[in-house]
Design a protein around this motif. Sequence first.
Motif: not given
Length: 466
Positions: A36-56, A429-436
């Motif tokens: 079962k799905r529910f109304a999504p907030k988003a239809r697509s995800v763009i994953f901007l992956y910063m491999s190596g680890g950025v200094s926060h 979990a949050t990303v999937l929730h936003l995708m419905g």
Amino acid sequence: MNRRTILSRASTGFGMAALAGLMQEEAQASLVHRAKRFAPKARSVIFLYMSGGVSHVDSFDHKPMLKKFEGKPMPVAVKKTQFNNNGTVQPSHWDFKPYGQSGIEVSDLFPQIGGVIDDICQLRSMTAKFSEHAQGNFFMHSGFPFLGFPSAGAWTSYGLGSESRDLPGYVVLQSGGAATPHGGVGLFSNGFLPAQHQASIVKADEAEAVANIRPRQPHDLQRRQLDFIGAMDRRFASTTQHDTHIEAAISNYEMAWRMQAAVPDLCDISGETEATKKLYGLDDPEPKKAAYARQCLLARRLVERGVRFIELSTLAYNLGGGNAANPWDHHGAIKEGHGKMANQIDQPIAALIKDLKARGLLDSTLLVWAGEFGRTPFAQGTNGRDHNPYGFTVWMAGGGVKGGHIYGATDEFGYNATENVCTVYDLWATVLHLMGLDHEQLTYRFGGRDLRLTDVHGNVLRDIIA
């Protein structure tokens, strides 16, 4: 549409090519999750992956206390790091200043991302379980620290299917010279999910963006060959109770056929205005920045075509420990290394947010910016930083999250997450929730167990949802 209806249509003159298309649609539908799905907030995800680890602590998490303790030993217990060549407290090499109506501080590493900070939600209390690159990359992508489990992109494709008939649901963009992060292409794997959900890697700046994408035979001959192979495969599939692996192979053949036209069209940016190209930085004299700008532009074009999950890849400068697989991994010379990497991504990512917003696509597109961990607030040696999974920053934008918002916090040194501590499981979990999708219901039976992206963990971060 059931199989009997499809065969009936074929017998009344629908034709073999139409039959193949209808059978393909039926097969593809059978390989998508039925939860079962529910109304999504988003239809697509763009994953901007910063491999190596950025200094926060050099980018999004300002810690003035580091300046006060500069050159002194850490006043709190130091946990084991990967190399244990731990020096004294090292303040940020960049000044921070407030941006936007929210007044959120961003370092001078990212002035253009700072300019769109009111569209960004920062999670400053992210934690991970692993401090080594390959394990960290697998964990951030799949929720497990080793090969064999589906990536978040594969789970998204499995949960929702694709809105595009001519492109895969999961695409990884790479530029010439980019290496796959430590862990290899298994990071983008479908794991035990049907094979149609694995990522398709598109070389964003090469003449042949996907290997063998240009037909080597006449169109009608290739179509007849594919129809023949498809008929044989479907006959075989019927003897196996329509095994999902066979159905996935049939689906992939048909997708590859349609991609022959769709991929060249995707990569042909001649129709984009010069203003748009300049906005992203495609005209920049620094080739790695121009290459990443092209990835960001193609990400927008993929969203427009209905692709569910898109991942981008950065390029390394081989400075201070950074290498092709881990461009942000600066165990030494972090000022020079992070400076070059930030210049590569700052304008293109800010442009992507602006462009999506101007086209009315930001509300339905979720951007996720993350690496596998952060970096220590104390030096490695004299001028680098080691890996730190105990508290770091990731951010999201668009797709139903609160813009100009900060969630969670690290301690006054930026070492440990202390407030609203987040996990990788919570993130997905949050990303999937936003995708419905309900992350607890999105499961696949494998090895006698119902497996999922978030394993047996994860909570939706409802406080960041707009």
